[in-house]
Design an enzyme around this catalytic site. Sequence first.
Site, PDB file in Angstrom:
ATOM      1  N   HIS A 150     -11.165  11.258 -60.209  1.00  0.00           N
ATOM      2  CA  HIS A 150     -10.036  10.635 -59.842  1.00  0.00           C
ATOM      3  C   HIS A 150      -9.380  10.425 -59.886  1.00  0.00           C
ATOM      4  CE1 HIS A 150      -8.755  10.818 -55.154  1.00  0.00           C
ATOM      5  NE2 HIS A 150      -9.604  11.350 -54.668  1.00  0.00           N
ATOM      6  N   GLY A 151      -7.933  10.400 -59.527  1.00  0.00           N
ATOM      7  CA  GLY A 151      -7.225   9.464 -60.445  1.00  0.00           C
ATOM      8  C   GLY A 151      -6.449   8.892 -61.219  1.00  0.00           C
TER       9      GLY A 151
ATOM     10  N   ARG B 198       4.174  27.793 -49.266  1.00  0.00           N
ATOM     11  CA  ARG B 198       4.436  29.019 -48.242  1.00  0.00           C
ATOM     12  C   ARG B 198       3.685  29.813 -47.735  1.00  0.00           C
ATOM     13  NH1 ARG B 198       9.793  29.396 -50.819  1.00  0.00           N
ATOM     14  NH2 ARG B 198      10.743  27.773 -50.362  1.00  0.00           N
TER      15      ARG B 198
ATOM     16  N   ASN C  84      -9.695  20.404 -62.737  1.00  0.00           N
ATOM     17  CA  ASN C  84      -9.488  20.675 -60.996  1.00  0.00           C
ATOM     18  C   ASN C  84      -7.508  21.316 -60.732  1.00  0.00           C
ATOM     19  OD1 ASN C  84      -8.478  20.281 -58.141  1.00  0.00           O
ATOM     20  ND2 ASN C  84     -10.669  18.727 -58.136  1.00  0.00           N
TER      21      ASN C  84
ATOM     22  N   ASP D  45      -7.559  22.392 -57.478  1.00  0.00           N
ATOM     23  CA  ASP D  45      -6.910  22.117 -56.012  1.00  0.00           C
ATOM     24  C   ASP D  45      -5.298  22.494 -56.220  1.00  0.00           C
ATOM     25  OD1 ASP D  45      -9.751  22.528 -55.281  1.00  0.00           O
ATOM     26  OD2 ASP D  45      -9.678  20.571 -55.243  1.00  0.00           O
ATOM     27  N   HIS D  46      -4.766  21.751 -56.726  1.00  0.00           N
ATOM     28  CA  HIS D  46      -3.476  21.694 -56.139  1.00  0.00           C
ATOM     29  C   HIS D  46      -1.817  22.533 -56.688  1.00  0.00           C
ATOM     30  CE1 HIS D  46      -5.131  18.672 -53.912  1.00  0.00           C
ATOM     31  NE2 HIS D  46      -4.912  18.085 -54.705  1.00  0.00           N
TER      32      HIS D  46
ATOM     33  N   GLU E  26     -16.660  21.914 -55.823  1.00  0.00           N
ATOM     34  CA  GLU E  26     -16.928  20.741 -55.049  1.00  0.00           C
ATOM     35  C   GLU E  26     -17.255  20.765 -53.433  1.00  0.00           C
ATOM     36  OE1 GLU E  26     -13.993  17.915 -55.055  1.00  0.00           O
ATOM     37  OE2 GLU E  26     -13.991  18.181 -56.817  1.00  0.00           O
TER      38      GLU E  26
ATOM     39  N   ARG F 201      -7.092  23.715 -46.529  1.00  0.00           N
ATOM     40  CA  ARG F 201      -6.365  23.470 -47.308  1.00  0.00           C
ATOM     41  C   ARG F 201      -6.012  23.508 -48.303  1.00  0.00           C
ATOM     42  NH1 ARG F 201      -7.271  16.832 -47.268  1.00  0.00           N
ATOM     43  NH2 ARG F 201      -8.031  17.205 -45.604  1.00  0.00           N
ATOM     44  N   HIS F 202      -6.312  23.210 -49.654  1.00  0.00           N
ATOM     45  CA  HIS F 202      -6.080  24.453 -50.613  1.00  0.00           C
ATOM     46  C   HIS F 202      -6.500  25.706 -50.832  1.00  0.00           C
ATOM     47  CE1 HIS F 202      -9.005  21.308 -52.210  1.00  0.00           C
ATOM     48  NE2 HIS F 202      -8.280  20.622 -51.958  1.00  0.00           N
TER      49      HIS F 202
ATOM     50  N   HIS G  41     -12.442  22.382 -55.088  1.00  0.00           N
ATOM     51  CA  HIS G  41     -12.923  21.808 -54.144  1.00  0.00           C
ATOM     52  C   HIS G  41     -12.641  22.634 -52.746  1.00  0.00           C
ATOM     53  CE1 HIS G  41     -12.843  17.561 -51.405  1.00  0.00           C
ATOM     54  NE2 HIS G  41     -14.040  18.827 -51.058  1.00  0.00           N
TER      55      HIS G  41
ATOM     56  N   GLY H 245      -7.153  16.978 -61.793  1.00  0.00           N
ATOM     57  CA  GLY H 245      -6.529  17.347 -61.299  1.00  0.00           C
ATOM     58  C   GLY H 245      -5.170  16.947 -61.301  1.00  0.00           C
ATOM     59  N   HIS H 246      -5.117  16.288 -59.848  1.00  0.00           N
ATOM     60  CA  HIS H 246      -3.264  16.117 -58.844  1.00  0.00           C
ATOM     61  C   HIS H 246      -2.548  15.988 -60.532  1.00  0.00           C
ATOM     62  CE1 HIS H 246      -0.801  13.647 -57.455  1.00  0.00           C
ATOM     63  NE2 HIS H 246      -1.215  14.725 -55.770  1.00  0.00           N
TER      64      HIS H 246
ATOM     65  N   GLU I 299     -21.212  11.539 -60.726  1.00  0.00           N
ATOM     66  CA  GLU I 299     -19.760  11.501 -61.016  1.00  0.00           C
ATOM     67  C   GLU I 299     -19.238  10.361 -60.498  1.00  0.00           C
ATOM     68  OE1 GLU I 299     -17.625  15.092 -61.463  1.00  0.00           O
ATOM     69  OE2 GLU I 299     -15.380  13.315 -61.105  1.00  0.00           O
TER      70      GLU I 299
ATOM     71  N   ARG J 249     -12.495  22.668 -49.116  1.00  0.00           N
ATOM     72  CA  ARG J 249     -12.891  21.857 -48.122  1.00  0.00           C
ATOM     73  C   ARG J 249     -12.856  22.294 -46.987  1.00  0.00           C
ATOM     74  NH1 ARG J 249     -10.451  16.373 -49.742  1.00  0.00           N
ATOM     75  NH2 ARG J 249     -10.793  16.348 -47.241  1.00  0.00           N
TER      76      ARG J 249
ATOM     77  N   THR K 281      -7.271  12.694 -49.424  1.00  0.00           N
ATOM     78  CA  THR K 281      -8.149  13.505 -51.108  1.00  0.00           C
ATOM     79  C   THR K 281      -9.422  12.289 -50.638  1.00  0.00           C
ATOM     80  OG1 THR K 281      -8.278  13.051 -53.192  1.00  0.00           O
ATOM     81  CG2 THR K 281      -7.209  11.137 -51.972  1.00  0.00           C
ATOM     82  N   THR K 282      -9.740  12.806 -51.748  1.00  0.00           N
ATOM     83  CA  THR K 282     -12.103  12.099 -51.316  1.00  0.00           C
ATOM     84  C   THR K 282     -12.097  10.950 -51.190  1.00  0.00           C
ATOM     85  OG1 THR K 282     -12.491  14.370 -52.024  1.00  0.00           O
ATOM     86  CG2 THR K 282     -14.616  12.885 -51.870  1.00  0.00           C
TER      87      THR K 282
HETATM   88  N1  PXP Z   1     -13.525  14.251 -58.955  1.00  0.00           N
HETATM   89  C1  PXP Z   1     -13.890  14.725 -57.566  1.00  0.00           C
HETATM   90  C2  PXP Z   1     -15.075  14.834 -57.542  1.00  0.00           C
HETATM   91  C3  PXP Z   1     -12.860  15.273 -56.875  1.00  0.00           C
HETATM   92  O1  PXP Z   1     -12.901  14.933 -55.130  1.00  0.00           O
HETATM   93  C4  PXP Z   1     -11.632  14.763 -57.053  1.00  0.00           C
HETATM   94  C5  PXP Z   1     -10.591  15.347 -56.277  1.00  0.00           C
HETATM   95  O2  PXP Z   1     -10.379  17.100 -55.687  1.00  0.00           O
HETATM   96  C6  PXP Z   1     -11.251  15.170 -58.778  1.00  0.00           C
HETATM   97  C7  PXP Z   1     -12.440  14.663 -59.704  1.00  0.00           C
HETATM   98  C8  PXP Z   1     -10.386  15.293 -59.405  1.00  0.00           C
HETATM   99  O3  PXP Z   1      -9.022  13.824 -58.851  1.00  0.00           O
HETATM  100  P1  PXP Z   1      -7.269  13.501 -59.077  1.00  0.00           P
HETATM  101  O4  PXP Z   1      -7.056  14.890 -58.654  1.00  0.00           O
HETATM  102  O5  PXP Z   1      -7.327  12.845 -58.532  1.00  0.00           O
HETATM  103  O6  PXP Z   1      -7.464  13.661 -60.726  1.00  0.00           O
END
Ligand code: PXP
Length: 250
Positions: free
Chosen positions: A199-200, A23, A12, A14-15, A75, A54-55, A48, A221-222, A156, A50, A105-106
């Site tokens: 996630h996480g 910036r 992912n 996004d970040h 997403e 935001r990203h 994602h 992702g993060h 998921e 949103r 976050t979600t």
């Molecule tokens: N899966 C889904 C459906 C998510 O919404 C996210 C966060 O956008 C992730 C995975 C990835 O989560 P993380 O960024 O915490 O790794």
Amino acid sequence: MTHSGKLRLGVNIDHVATLRNARGSAWPDPLRAALLAEAAGADGITAHLREDRRHIRDGDMAALKDGIGIPLNFECGATDEMQAICLATRPHAVCLVPERREERTTEGGLDVAGDTNRLAAFVAPLRDAGARVSMFISHDARQIEASARIGAAVVELHTGLYSDLHAEGRLEAAEAELEALRKGAALAHSLGLEVHAGHGLTFDNVAPVAAIPQVVELNIGHFLIGEAVFMGLGPAILEMRRLMDAARGL
Ligand code: PXP
């Protein structure tokens, strides 16, 4: 049949866009990160879009769809606006997530059981357009059964609570949450759903999730984007891949 082979890793990005938007400049470029992830062996790219942009922005999604050679997992929240963008973008997969503007976050899973009729109607045109539609849900049996009923191809499972408990050192509670994820994965698989998780997830907590036999894909992702600051994105992905493979006994 359970899948005990190699897991797919969806990265992912996004970040990377979060950092760019901080910036208001053109870099770092999410497409460049996606191409780097692809070169490092990612099996897919997740992004994602949103509601508040935001990203990731609309132009990022289009650039990712055109630019990458691996599947794009789009997403989004289950809104008419996002459905129209998905149908125009034609990603490989669409992952529907709950979205509240004020959240960082979600935070929870989608309430599929409480919104069955609307979501069934929402999913149908996406499926007809060839997208693998996924529901981002908790391991609750009601949500899993409802996802199967509305015609989703994939669920998921949200690993955020497990990740939080692990990070807080509450290991018994984390193990109980893992057990619930295992049961959820088995139920989903028995209903014919493909099972993903995410996630996480981090280097420290990924192994037990990667070891769940019915899970075929992790979306991360993060942590990877953060770790890229220290070790580079390619090496971070390679290390995650190594840990996932080791958890599968590969
Ligand atoms: N899966 C889904 C459906 C998510 O919404 C996210 C966060 O956008 C992730 C995975 C990835 O989560 P993380 O960024 O915490 O790794």
